[in-house]
Every structure is written in C-alpha cells, then in structure tokens.
Scaffold this motif. Structure first.
Motif, PDB file in Angstrom:
ATOM      1  N   ALA A   1      32.032  47.899  35.967  1.00 14.97           N
ATOM      2  CA  ALA A   1      30.933  47.493  35.124  1.00 14.97           C
ATOM      3  C   ALA A   1      29.564  47.721  35.706  1.00 14.97           C
ATOM      4  CB  ALA A   1      30.980  45.817  34.928  1.00 14.97           C
ATOM      5  N   ALA A   2      29.587  48.052  36.996  1.00 15.82           N
ATOM      6  CA  ALA A   2      28.119  48.270  37.504  1.00 15.82           C
ATOM      7  C   ALA A   2      28.291  49.885  37.571  1.00 15.82           C
ATOM      8  CB  ALA A   2      28.236  47.817  38.971  1.00 15.82           C
ATOM      9  N   GLY A   3      29.024  50.706  36.926  1.00 15.67           N
ATOM     10  CA  GLY A   3      28.983  52.178  37.169  1.00 15.67           C
ATOM     11  C   GLY A   3      29.809  52.911  38.147  1.00 15.67           C
ATOM     12  N   SER A   4      30.505  52.047  39.023  1.00 17.74           N
ATOM     13  CA  SER A   4      31.195  52.828  39.938  1.00 17.74           C
ATOM     14  C   SER A   4      32.635  53.577  39.468  1.00 17.74           C
ATOM     15  CB  SER A   4      31.726  51.762  40.987  1.00 17.74           C
ATOM     16  OG  SER A   4      30.831  51.120  41.733  1.00 17.74           O
ATOM     17  N   GLY A   5      32.942  54.465  40.005  1.00 13.43           N
ATOM     18  CA  GLY A   5      33.986  55.355  39.540  1.00 13.43           C
ATOM     19  C   GLY A   5      35.287  54.449  39.741  1.00 13.43           C
ATOM     20  N   PRO A   6      36.495  55.132  39.434  1.00 14.22           N
ATOM     21  CA  PRO A   6      37.798  54.430  39.179  1.00 14.22           C
ATOM     22  C   PRO A   6      38.350  54.026  40.892  1.00 14.22           C
ATOM     23  CG  PRO A   6      38.209  56.865  39.133  1.00 14.22           C
ATOM     24  CD  PRO A   6      36.635  56.757  39.207  1.00 14.22           C
TER      25      PRO A   6
ATOM     26  N   ARG B   1      46.560  43.280  31.493  1.00 10.52           N
ATOM     27  CA  ARG B   1      46.126  41.906  30.962  1.00 10.52           C
ATOM     28  C   ARG B   1      44.705  41.638  31.285  1.00 10.52           C
ATOM     29  NH1 ARG B   1      51.041  40.521  33.684  1.00 10.52           N
ATOM     30  NH2 ARG B   1      49.826  39.708  35.521  1.00 10.52           N
ATOM     31  N   ALA B   2      44.157  42.161  32.328  1.00  8.85           N
ATOM     32  CA  ALA B   2      42.448  41.990  32.417  1.00  8.85           C
ATOM     33  C   ALA B   2      41.687  43.027  31.805  1.00  8.85           C
ATOM     34  CB  ALA B   2      42.452  41.862  34.196  1.00  8.85           C
ATOM     35  N   GLY B   3      42.377  43.894  31.200  1.00  4.56           N
ATOM     36  CA  GLY B   3      41.424  44.786  30.159  1.00  4.56           C
ATOM     37  C   GLY B   3      41.329  46.079  31.351  1.00  4.56           C
ATOM     38  N   ILE B   4      41.896  46.119  32.134  1.00  2.68           N
ATOM     39  CA  ILE B   4      41.681  47.344  33.131  1.00  2.68           C
ATOM     40  C   ILE B   4      42.661  48.364  32.959  1.00  2.68           C
ATOM     41  CG2 ILE B   4      41.905  48.043  35.503  1.00  2.68           C
ATOM     42  CD1 ILE B   4      41.020  45.151  36.185  1.00  2.68           C
ATOM     43  N   ARG B   5      42.335  49.661  32.558  1.00  3.49           N
ATOM     44  CA  ARG B   5      43.220  50.802  32.112  1.00  3.49           C
ATOM     45  C   ARG B   5      43.776  51.358  33.558  1.00  3.49           C
ATOM     46  NH1 ARG B   5      38.197  53.768  29.199  1.00  3.49           N
ATOM     47  NH2 ARG B   5      37.320  52.852  30.922  1.00  3.49           N
ATOM     48  N   ALA B   6      45.191  51.313  33.539  1.00  6.33           N
ATOM     49  CA  ALA B   6      45.739  51.569  34.947  1.00  6.33           C
ATOM     50  C   ALA B   6      46.469  52.767  34.813  1.00  6.33           C
ATOM     51  CB  ALA B   6      46.206  50.487  35.618  1.00  6.33           C
ATOM     52  N   ARG B   7      46.828  53.557  35.470  1.00  7.35           N
ATOM     53  CA  ARG B   7      47.753  54.924  35.566  1.00  7.35           C
ATOM     54  C   ARG B   7      48.369  55.163  36.784  1.00  7.35           C
ATOM     55  NH1 ARG B   7      47.794  58.155  30.877  1.00  7.35           N
ATOM     56  NH2 ARG B   7      49.735  58.375  31.400  1.00  7.35           N
TER      57      ARG B   7
ATOM     58  N   ASN C   1      54.659  46.721  38.092  1.00  5.44           N
ATOM     59  CA  ASN C   1      53.940  45.419  38.078  1.00  5.44           C
ATOM     60  C   ASN C   1      52.635  45.482  37.965  1.00  5.44           C
ATOM     61  OD1 ASN C   1      56.354  43.808  40.364  1.00  5.44           O
ATOM     62  ND2 ASN C   1      56.431  44.216  38.379  1.00  5.44           N
ATOM     63  N   GLN C   2      51.767  46.161  38.818  1.00  3.43           N
ATOM     64  CA  GLN C   2      50.457  46.222  38.947  1.00  3.43           C
ATOM     65  C   GLN C   2      49.758  46.768  37.396  1.00  3.43           C
ATOM     66  OE1 GLN C   2      49.689  44.457  41.181  1.00  3.43           O
ATOM     67  NE2 GLN C   2      49.426  45.457  43.156  1.00  3.43           N
ATOM     68  N   VAL C   3      50.695  47.682  37.057  1.00  3.93           N
ATOM     69  CA  VAL C   3      49.938  48.272  35.739  1.00  3.93           C
ATOM     70  C   VAL C   3      49.809  47.209  34.727  1.00  3.93           C
ATOM     71  CG1 VAL C   3      50.411  49.727  33.840  1.00  3.93           C
ATOM     72  CG2 VAL C   3      50.414  50.790  36.174  1.00  3.93           C
TER      73      VAL C   3
ATOM     74  N   ASP D   1      40.567  53.341  35.074  1.00  2.00           N
ATOM     75  CA  ASP D   1      39.690  52.261  36.010  1.00  2.00           C
ATOM     76  C   ASP D   1      40.630  52.310  37.064  1.00  2.00           C
ATOM     77  OD1 ASP D   1      37.882  51.444  33.897  1.00  2.00           O
ATOM     78  OD2 ASP D   1      39.656  50.111  33.095  1.00  2.00           O
ATOM     79  N   VAL D   2      41.949  52.288  37.336  1.00  2.00           N
ATOM     80  CA  VAL D   2      42.669  52.214  38.543  1.00  2.00           C
ATOM     81  C   VAL D   2      43.767  53.177  38.341  1.00  2.00           C
ATOM     82  CG1 VAL D   2      44.537  50.901  39.770  1.00  2.00           C
ATOM     83  CG2 VAL D   2      42.453  49.889  38.437  1.00  2.00           C
ATOM     84  N   LEU D   3      43.945  54.344  39.528  1.00  2.00           N
ATOM     85  CA  LEU D   3      44.895  55.193  39.636  1.00  2.00           C
ATOM     86  C   LEU D   3      45.865  54.476  40.922  1.00  2.00           C
ATOM     87  CD1 LEU D   3      46.034  57.773  38.988  1.00  2.00           C
ATOM     88  CD2 LEU D   3      44.646  58.912  40.499  1.00  2.00           C
ATOM     89  N   LEU D   4      47.082  54.409  40.503  1.00  2.98           N
ATOM     90  CA  LEU D   4      48.050  54.033  41.629  1.00  2.98           C
ATOM     91  C   LEU D   4      48.713  55.271  42.084  1.00  2.98           C
ATOM     92  CD1 LEU D   4      48.311  51.234  39.221  1.00  2.98           C
ATOM     93  CD2 LEU D   4      49.219  50.467  41.439  1.00  2.98           C
ATOM     94  N   VAL D   5      48.621  55.652  43.316  1.00  3.31           N
ATOM     95  CA  VAL D   5      49.203  56.949  43.813  1.00  3.31           C
ATOM     96  C   VAL D   5      49.988  56.472  45.133  1.00  3.31           C
ATOM     97  CG1 VAL D   5      48.569  59.084  45.112  1.00  3.31           C
ATOM     98  CG2 VAL D   5      46.847  58.011  43.432  1.00  3.31           C
ATOM     99  N   SER D   6      51.461  57.089  44.801  1.00  2.00           N
ATOM    100  CA  SER D   6      52.437  56.903  46.128  1.00  2.00           C
ATOM    101  C   SER D   6      51.682  57.549  47.499  1.00  2.00           C
ATOM    102  CB  SER D   6      53.737  57.398  45.668  1.00  2.00           C
ATOM    103  OG  SER D   6      53.589  58.700  45.321  1.00  2.00           O
ATOM    104  N   PRO D   7      52.132  57.264  48.570  1.00  4.44           N
ATOM    105  CA  PRO D   7      51.767  57.742  49.698  1.00  4.44           C
ATOM    106  C   PRO D   7      52.269  59.448  49.865  1.00  4.44           C
ATOM    107  CG  PRO D   7      53.235  56.141  50.398  1.00  4.44           C
ATOM    108  CD  PRO D   7      52.906  55.907  48.658  1.00  4.44           C
ATOM    109  N   GLU D   8      53.417  59.517  49.143  1.00  2.01           N
ATOM    110  CA  GLU D   8      53.844  61.004  49.298  1.00  2.01           C
ATOM    111  C   GLU D   8      53.172  61.980  48.722  1.00  2.01           C
ATOM    112  OE1 GLU D   8      56.854  57.988  50.345  1.00  2.01           O
ATOM    113  OE2 GLU D   8      55.954  58.094  48.315  1.00  2.01           O
TER     114      GLU D   8
END
Length: 721
Positions: free
Chosen positions: A68-73, A93-99, A86-88, A122-129
C-alpha cells in the motif's frame, strides 16, 4: 502515517486474513512489534516462536502495508510445497495476490515471472532449490533482489548446518541479501531453533550485525493444547495392532509419522485392511496425490495421513487432533517441529511416541549421509578442475565415489563456499582456495549424536516431557506442563486385541518384495574406460526378481538388518529365513506371470540355482543357494566368482557408475559353471544376500546370459531402501 494509524491498518488486514467479518481481530503485541519493525522501521528481524504463534500473519500483514505504501513484492523462500499451497490460500483471503515458483509448476514459471515484472504479484513464494538454479540465479534473482519490498525466509533453521534440517540451497540467500537495496526489510522465521541455531541463522542472514539494526523476537515454546506421551510396546506387530485398535479413539483427524517410505506404505495398507480411512504421504508420492491427500486431511475425509517427514514444515490444519510417531525421530528439535502440526486451533490434541527397535539403525543410515571425507571432496574438485567443460552429475559420478544425492549436496555446499559454481550444463571449479573445515563437520556429527541421546532420554524420562523438549530448544521459561503422561498420568494402555495382533503379525510376517532389474547403463562410463552405454540389450538383462524384504521394513527388515549388518558373523542361513525365502519363491512361481501360474506367456521354470560370490558372507549366500536348490529339486550349478584382479579391490557401495566400473571385469563365469549352464539349457535363479544398487545382479545376469542362461531370475534376502 502515525504508528496508531499503521496499527489500525494492520488489524484490518488481519481481520481479512483470518476471515473475521466483524473486523474485531487484533494482532498480539509481539506480532505487532515484528510488523512495526519491518514496515515502520524497515529493519531486519528474526522471529523464533512456537508453531501456531502466527508467523505467517506477520509477513502477510506486513506485505499488505508495504504494498500500500508503494513497495515492491514480497519474496518468501519456503521449503515445502504443502506450505506454499497453504500460504497462497491464506494470502488470497487477505486480498493479497500470491504466486509460486517451484518444482511442481515449471510450466507456469514464465507466466509468473512476467506477472511479477508487471507488478501484478504481491507475494512470490520460491523454493530454496530455485535459488541455485543457474538461469534463476543469474537472470531472475538479481531482478527480484532489486525490486523486492520484503524478503521472508520461512523455516529459517534450514539455513544453519547446526540445525536438524540443514539445506545448503538456503545459503544462497546470502547472495540475495547482499544485493538488496538499503532499507529493504528482512524477516526470518522458525519454530525450531535452539540458541546455537538462532545465533547461526542471525549471522547467516546478516541480522546479527548490531542490536540497533536487528530485532530478535524469541518467545516461550510451550504448546498448551498438546498432551505428550510415550508408549513403549514389545515389537512392530504390537505397534501396528495398537494403531488398528486405538486410532479411532484419537481426537479428530491427524498424522501418523513413520521414519521411512516403506514403513509409511506398510502401515497405510494394514490400517486400511483393518477398516481405517487413511492415506500414505511421502517423498515418493506423486504431486497430484499429495495435493489430494492434503485436501482430504484438511476436510477430515481421512482419519490420518501416514507420512514421512515430507509432510512437515508449514502444513497448516488448525484443528489437527493428534500426531502419532511410529518410530522416533533422531532429534528432539525435529520431533518438536513435527508434533507442532497438532493443536493449533483446538484446546486439546494428543501427541504420542511409539518408539521401535529399528529406530537407531535408521538413524545410523541417515547419519552416514553426512558431509564426505576430505579425500572425496578433493577428488571432486580435482576432477572438475581438470575438465574442459562443465560436468553434470551423471558425468561426475563415474569419477567420484559418492551417491548422486550426497554428491549434489556436497557440491551445493562447495558452491556457497565459492569453490565450485553451478552453470548451465553442470558444475565447474572456480579455482578459489578452499579449506576443509574438519572441526566444524566433526562438531556437527557430535551434535547429531547428542540429539540422538536426547531422544533416548526423552522416551525414558520420568519428568515433564514438554519441559524436556523446551529445554532442548533453550527455552528459558521451560516448566512442567501438567498435561503430559508423566505430569497427569498415562492416557493410553498398551492393550491390543488378539485379532489385531494376529493380523499385524501376519502382515509383517508376509515375506516378499519386488526387485526391479536395471534396464540402462549409467552414463559417463566411457570416461573411466568402460565401453557400456545406453539400454542393456534385452537378451542380457535380468528378469524382475524377488527379495524376502526391505531393510527399511518394520517387519522382515527388523530380522534382516542384524543378519546383514557388517558387524555380524558369517554363517549358514538361519532356518526361519531359509523357510521364508522358500515361501517367497513359491508365491513368485504361482503368482501373476510366474512360471507355475499356468499363464500362456509364463516364462520357463528355472532349471538350476547360481549364487553370487560374496567377500563378506560367502557361507550365508552359498547355504541359501544350496537350500533353495534342494527344496526346489533342481541342481546347484555354481557361483559367479570374482577374478584374481577383483579379489583385492572392494566394490564401492557408492554411485551406479562407480559400482559398474568396479564390477566390470571383476566378475566372471567359471568354466564349470558355463558348462553346466549349457547343459541345463534354461533360465536360472541368481541368489545373493543384498541388492543395494542392483548393479551386482545386473552385471552377473549379463555374464550368465552371455554364457548361455535362458533367463536370470534374481532372488535375494533383502533390498536396500
């Protein structure tokens, strides 16, 4: 925005996240402290809090405020697919776009990266590999580091080689941290870190530079909903019978953890036979089946998932009513992490440990996969240093005596240390100086031994079990819980019904496991002077074989492990084992496709028995072959022997290429055996004690087929795994 307004906005996001239409949800003070540090102060924070504390709420609320303050994902590095799924769902539910970008959605990577670049994520989930994939590391990671608004390292204990679940891919985060623009907040979270791991994680993530720059939030680790207990039972059959009799008494639905894949499959099959609705979940489970199993557990359509540690960090089911361990994990920290799946959103959950006598053998096996000795590391660096091109793992294997998984883990550590680099096409040496930290590796090994002793002590203690676990995690607030079996009295008896016990004994005592033949030669053999490649010709292959059991079984595995242990003395095959092998042979002959099945395309009946020479157990293997021959009323034809050149050189039990290299030319079919094969004119049974990599059987079968055997049916006491 004032802190009061920021707090109000944070609570509003939380209400959406937890699905509270009244908007009355409020962050706890310690959650707010972490969010304030990230959003208002742009600090780095390390949060060590018990499972269920709400760590994901911290980074999702912080993400919403920062976006909301203009920061990146936000970029979340997350170790397991279950957590990602689970996280996606929670983010949406909170209106956050996650991939997500992980091994299970490769077909979506390009689209996801385009969405990130377009500001649609808004959120990018990445596996450590992914962090050490050359293309991702060189092309995607720098862009993420430059644009991210918040970096989250979930299950951050994985970054520490002092921790119970060290993953070298996590160390690549140091590169990303170094490339982050000033003022980008970083959050590391874990529920399973003692003081040493906490300090190491802080150092690895750069959060330990100074107290002014870093916030460390470490809370008490008591789980007030959990009632811990230990129930010693005489043997594996009693443990299976106990589960069959008492599973329905456990509250809600839950997880039954096993130490091996084979055990998970055995237990699942038995419980289903006894009328329970359960599903198996392990590293070998297909991704679609994993998703279905997770959904069935979340919806309470199954009583339990029978799972290995593959179902661990991040699986979120607030009403999970129980966790039972059929076998003890080797670390109290790992145990605490797994039992923490239960009781997040309910007042009471049962946690029960059913230790087994096979546990320590399994601990020893996993301990054998530790960082290799310096000689093997130097050999790998030398091979890479002399290569004129990048070497893939299959190309390295013939020249390095390490199994592929262990070789890959070692290379990842060396990559982080700067000695090698993963590039497109494989690995290269950098030529940078590198020191073998023997003291550190020895310390880690001693730490593992101490953890194993702590698990023995946990099972035997007469004190509070929750207090014991909390002290293992250096929780200064540890105190008696008043709920465990030692504080409040045992809640379960060891009683099992005769019917369940008989059924369990029958199931575990049923001999037989398939032995899959090798079909393809390992790649890269030409580099070590072995002229074999591609598919093994059909006329030189072994047929599918049989084993009495797997060493990782909780049934026959318990009988076979001591018999085949390197410390056991050689001798004639025990009568009970010999009789069971004959049962396997009879079932095999009469089963689908067996030579006595009557099927039109059934293979011809074996005309004789051949054994494989053994350097360690010659009497055992010979007596087994002779017993099978006598019982089956067929001749004992002889032994595939080692040549004079091969006798003095042990065959390495490492990777496939090394195994074939050592066996090629070391085994031979002696002339008398060749004559017997020609006279017999049909297929033979090939008898050995243990099928580990399967290459001894494959090489011996090739020699026998080339010497005139009409077919080769391998029959062994045990298969590894």
């Amino acid at each position: 925005m004032s802190n009061e307004d920021l707090r109000a906005s944070a609570d509003a996001v939380l209400a959406r996240l937890v699905g509270d239409p009244s908007g009355n949800a409020r962050l706890r003070e310690d959650q707010w402290r972490a969010i304030e540090a990230l959003v208002a102060d742009r600090r780095r924070a390390l949060v060590v809090q018990r499972t269920g504390w709400g760590k994901s709420a911290v980074y999702f609320v912080a993400t919403a405020l920062l976006r909301a303050a203009g920061s990146g994902p936000t970029v979340i590095v997350s170790p397991l697919l279950a957590l990602m799924r689970n996280q996606v769902g929670a983010a949406e539910r909170a209106g956050i776009r996650a991939r997500t970008i992980n091994s299970a959605n490769t077909e979506e990577w390009d689209a996801v990266q385009a969405e990130v670049a377009a500001g649609e994520v808004d959120v990018l989930l990445v596996s450590p590999e992914r962090l050490n994939n050359p293309d991702f590391r060189d092309q995607v990671l720098p862009k993420l580091a430059a644009s991210t608004g918040l970096l989250v390292v979930d299950e951050a204990h994985c970054i520490s080689d002092w921790g119970h679940d060290f993953r070298p891919d996590y160390r690549r985060l140091r590169t990303m941290l170094a490339d982050l623009p000033p003022g980008v907040p970083v959050l590391a979270t874990t529920a399973t870190a003692n003081a040493r791991v906490t300090a190491d994680v802080a150092e690895q993530l750069g959060t330990g530079e100074s107290a002014a720059e870093a916030l460390v939030l470490r809370g008490p680790l008591d789980r007030e909903s959990l009632s811990l207990g230990v129930l010693p039972l005489p043997d594996a059959a009693h443990r299976l019978a106990w589960l069959a009799d008492h599973l329905h008494e456990l509250p809600g639905s839950g997880i039954v953890y096993t130490l091996t894949v084979a055990a998970a499959e055995e237990v699942t099959a038995f419980l289903r036979q006894r009328g329970h609705t359960v599903a198996s979940y392990s590293g070998k489970t297909e991704d679609a089946d994993r998703r279905a199993a997770e959904e069935d557990l979340l919806a309470n359509r199954v009583k339990a998932l029978v799972a290995t540690s593959a179902l661990g960090m991040g699986f979120d089911k607030p009403d999970l009513g129980f966790v039972v361990h059929l076998g003890s994990p080797s670390s109290p920290i790992a145990y605490y992490q797994q039992v923490g799946r239960a009781g997040r959103g309910v007042d009471h959950a049962e946690v029960l440990l059913l230790p087994g006598r096979e546990d320590e053998a399994i601990w020893r096996y996993f301990a054998s996969l530790a960082f290799p000795p310096e000689e093997q590391v130097r050999r790998t660096l030398d091979v890479l240093g002399r290569a004129d091109r990048p070497l893939s793992l299959p190309a390295l294997e013939p020249q390095v005596e390490l199994r592929r998984s262990r070789l890959e883990t070692m290379l990842k550590v060396l990559d982080v240390d700067g000695a090698v680099r993963r590039v497109r096409g494989g690995w290269t040496a950098t030529g940078q100086p590198w020191a073998y930290d023997a003291e550190r590796y020895a310390w880690v090994a001693r730490q593992r031994e101490a953890e194993q002793q702590a698990m023995r002590d946990y099972a035997a203690t007469s004190g509070c079990r929750m207090e014991f676990l909390r002290r293992q995690l250096d929780d200064e607030a540890a105190a008696p819980c008043g709920r465990c079996d030692n504080c409040a009295g045992a809640r379960f008896t060891a009683e099992v019904s005769p019917a369940s016990l008989d059924a369990a004994r029958g199931e575990l005592g049923r001999p037989g496991a398939e032995v899959e033949p090798r079909r393809m030669w390992p790649t890269g053999l030409a580099a070590v002077g072995v002229d074999l490649k591609g598919r093994i010709p059909a006329g030189e292959q072994a047929a599918p074989g049989r084993a009495l059991g797997r060493l990782s079984d909780i049934g026959w595995g318990n009988r076979l492990r001591p018999l085949l242990s390197p410390q056991s003395a050689d001798g004639p095959v025990p009568a009970d084992v010999a009789d069971a092998v004959v049962t396997v042979l009879a079932d095999w002959a009469r089963g689908p496709g067996g030579w006595a099945s009557g099927a039109q395309d059934a293979p011809a009946r074996p005309v004789g028995v051949v054994t494989v020479d053994s350097r360690t157990r010659p009497r055992l293997v010979r007596s087994l072959g002779e017993h099978i021959a006598a019982t089956g009323r067929m001749p004992f034809l002889g032994t595939v022997s080692y040549t004079g050149d091969g006798t003095g050189h042990p065959v390495p039990r490492s990777n496939s290429a090394q195994r074939v290299r050592a066996l090629h030319g070391a085994l031979t079919v002696p002339a008398p055996l060749a004559e017997s094969l020609a006279a017999a004119g049909g297929p033979v049974l090939l008898v050995d004690d243990l099928a580990d990599t399967g290459w001894t059987l494959a090489v011996a079968a090739r020699l026998l087929r080339r010497a005139g055997a009409g077919g080769v049916f391998p029959l062994v006491l045990a298969v590894q795994g």
